[in-house]
Motif scaffolding. Structure first.
Motif, PDB file in Angstrom:
ATOM      1  N   THR A  37       0.935  -0.901  -0.087  1.00 31.79           N
ATOM      2  CA  THR A  37      -0.129  -0.058   0.219  1.00 31.79           C
ATOM      3  C   THR A  37       0.874   1.098  -0.035  1.00 31.79           C
ATOM      4  O   THR A  37       0.595   2.340  -0.430  1.00 31.79           O
ATOM      5  CB  THR A  37      -0.858  -0.146   1.328  1.00 31.79           C
ATOM      6  N   GLN A  38       1.914   1.273   0.727  1.00 31.93           N
ATOM      7  CA  GLN A  38       2.889   2.561   0.705  1.00 31.93           C
ATOM      8  C   GLN A  38       3.399   2.788  -0.695  1.00 31.93           C
ATOM      9  O   GLN A  38       3.582   3.669  -1.042  1.00 31.93           O
ATOM     10  CB  GLN A  38       3.943   2.174   1.670  1.00 31.93           C
ATOM     11  N   ALA A  39       3.915   1.734  -1.403  1.00 35.72           N
ATOM     12  CA  ALA A  39       4.226   1.573  -2.786  1.00 35.72           C
ATOM     13  C   ALA A  39       3.546   2.417  -3.595  1.00 35.72           C
ATOM     14  O   ALA A  39       3.767   3.148  -4.402  1.00 35.72           O
ATOM     15  CB  ALA A  39       4.772   0.148  -3.260  1.00 35.72           C
ATOM     16  N   VAL A  40       2.072   1.855  -3.390  1.00 39.12           N
ATOM     17  CA  VAL A  40       0.938   2.348  -4.386  1.00 39.12           C
ATOM     18  C   VAL A  40       0.826   3.783  -4.022  1.00 39.12           C
ATOM     19  O   VAL A  40       0.479   4.573  -5.153  1.00 39.12           O
ATOM     20  CB  VAL A  40      -0.325   1.635  -4.417  1.00 39.12           C
ATOM     21  N   ALA A  41       0.815   4.359  -3.017  1.00 38.84           N
ATOM     22  CA  ALA A  41       0.674   5.680  -2.492  1.00 38.84           C
ATOM     23  C   ALA A  41       1.757   6.418  -2.927  1.00 38.84           C
ATOM     24  O   ALA A  41       1.614   7.855  -3.034  1.00 38.84           O
ATOM     25  CB  ALA A  41       0.544   5.669  -0.824  1.00 38.84           C
TER      26      ALA A  41
END
Length: 387
Positions: A43-47
């Motif tokens: 989720t951090q990477a997508v953000a």
């Protein structure tokens, strides 16, 4: 009071679990994940790519290894593939059909005439860039993959989403040899790996569409996660094939056409013309009483525009001629120079019927990549396939 709250919480938990089970039964959402099931690194990477988008659906593409984020916003529809370590493998953004390269559009017109266009995306990040097109042809849904030059890579059937579904197409990604399951790698032992595309089938199972090569001959495999080969096909790099058909092996559609349009016929000859192992044309000669007739039909058993106007017939003279680079029409060379700078001729052939060239097939190499290109009798580009 405390008992009521606990009971409500317990019932809510059961409802949540039931919902998850229902989603798993639905083939189109078989790998849909609840927020708590998605690794934080993912989720951090997508953000980092889409920091202001809150509407993101996550799914698992490769168990505990690759995850997909479907991003839908007023101005953006995209698909992000991320590893469990938070490494973005690729980003594909929805584009209009008019934004596809001319080579892709030509391939679609040649191989899927009259198809219903549904969706197109462009890979903007990843080791290998390219395009993907979703369309419906003959009541079947196709997902078609191209490289950044517009050359065909692979096609998969049956990945359609729910009717009216918004957002990116069903998850799929090009996957490196190193990221294949051990069982799949074992199946490929002894072959040269070229590329692979990972998808989830209608039942939510991981399926790998793999191009391999052995002794210079390319093959397409469909392999499941256990390494079991579901389907295999040799890739034809020679161009068209001509296959004679006997009366007892006439396709049902062809027999039905003749029974309707040449009742009481005696078959004199029948020839199927194939490209990439798929029939594209039939030439048939029959005798009705004492009258001879000839029919040229397409793969759907419809008369071709070049159908013979006069009665009588002779079996067609079919010929595939090997070509040298100096034999290529100037229009073919011009196209190659403009679109494949530095190309090196590997081999070529022309296919002729009754001494009239129908098309040209050329295999070239650009650095370490090989392509097979098809041109019509005038040297106009028709399609390109990455080998």
């Amino acid at each position: 009071m405390k008992t009521k709250i606990s009971l409500i919480a317990f019932v809510s938990l059961i409802a949540l679990n039931a919902c998850t089970k229902d989603q798993n039964v639905d083939p189109q959402s078989a790998s849909t994940l609840a927020p708590q099931e998605v690794p934080v690194l993912v989720t951090q990477a997508v953000a980092t790519v889409y920091p202001k988008v809150t509407g993101v659906d996550y799914s698992s593409l490769q168990t505990n290894s690759l995850y997909v984020a479907n991003v839908t916003a007023p101005t953006t529809e995209a698909q992000v593939v991320v590893s469990n370590k938070g490494i973005i493998k690729e980003v594909a953004v929805k584009i209009a059909k008019t934004d596809l390269p001319a080579a892709v559009l030509s391939y679609l017109e040649t191989n899927f005439p009259g198809a219903t266009f549904e969706h197109a995306s462009k890979k903007t990040k990843g080791d290998k860039l390219g395009f993907r097109v979703e369309l419906i042809f003959n009541k079947e849904h196709y997902s078609i993959f191209f490289d950044q030059t517009g050359a065909f890579l692979s096609q998969v059937t049956g990945l359609q989403g729910k009717p009216g579904k918004k957002g990116p197409a069903p998850a799929a990604t090009e996957i490196a040899l190193a990221d294949l399951p051990a069982a799949v790698k074992s199946t490929l032992a002894g072959y040269t790996f070229k590329r692979a595309i990972l998808v989830k089938d209608a039942a939510g199972m991981e399926v790998y569409h793999i191009r391999i090569e052995k002794l210079g001959v390319p093959y397409d495999l469909v392999v499941d996660a256990t390494g079991k080969i579901i389907k295999t096909r040799e890739v034809n790099t020679k161009g068209p094939d001509f296959t004679k058909i006997e009366l007892k092996t006439l396709p049902a559609g062809l027999a039905a056409y003749l029974n309707t349009n040449a009742a009481g016929f005696t078959l004199d000859y029948a020839v199927a013309i194939l490209k990439d192992s798929v029939v594209v044309e039939y030439h048939v000669g029959v005798t009705i009483a004492t009258v001879k007739k000839e029919f040229h039909l397409d793969a759907s058993f419809q008369l071709l525009p070049n159908h013979p106007a006069k009665g009588g017939h002779n079996p067609p003279a079919l010929n595939i001629k090997e070509l040298k680079s100096t034999d290529l029409p100037s229009a073919v060379k011009t196209y190659l120079d403009a679109n494949y700078a530095g190309w090196v001729f590997v081999k070529g052939a022309s296919a002729s019927v009754d001494n009239v060239v129908k098309d040209y097939h050329v295999v070239i190499e650009v650095v370490t990549k090989k392509y097979m290109l098809e041109f019509d009798r005038n040297g106009a580009f028709k399609k390109a396939v990455a080998l």
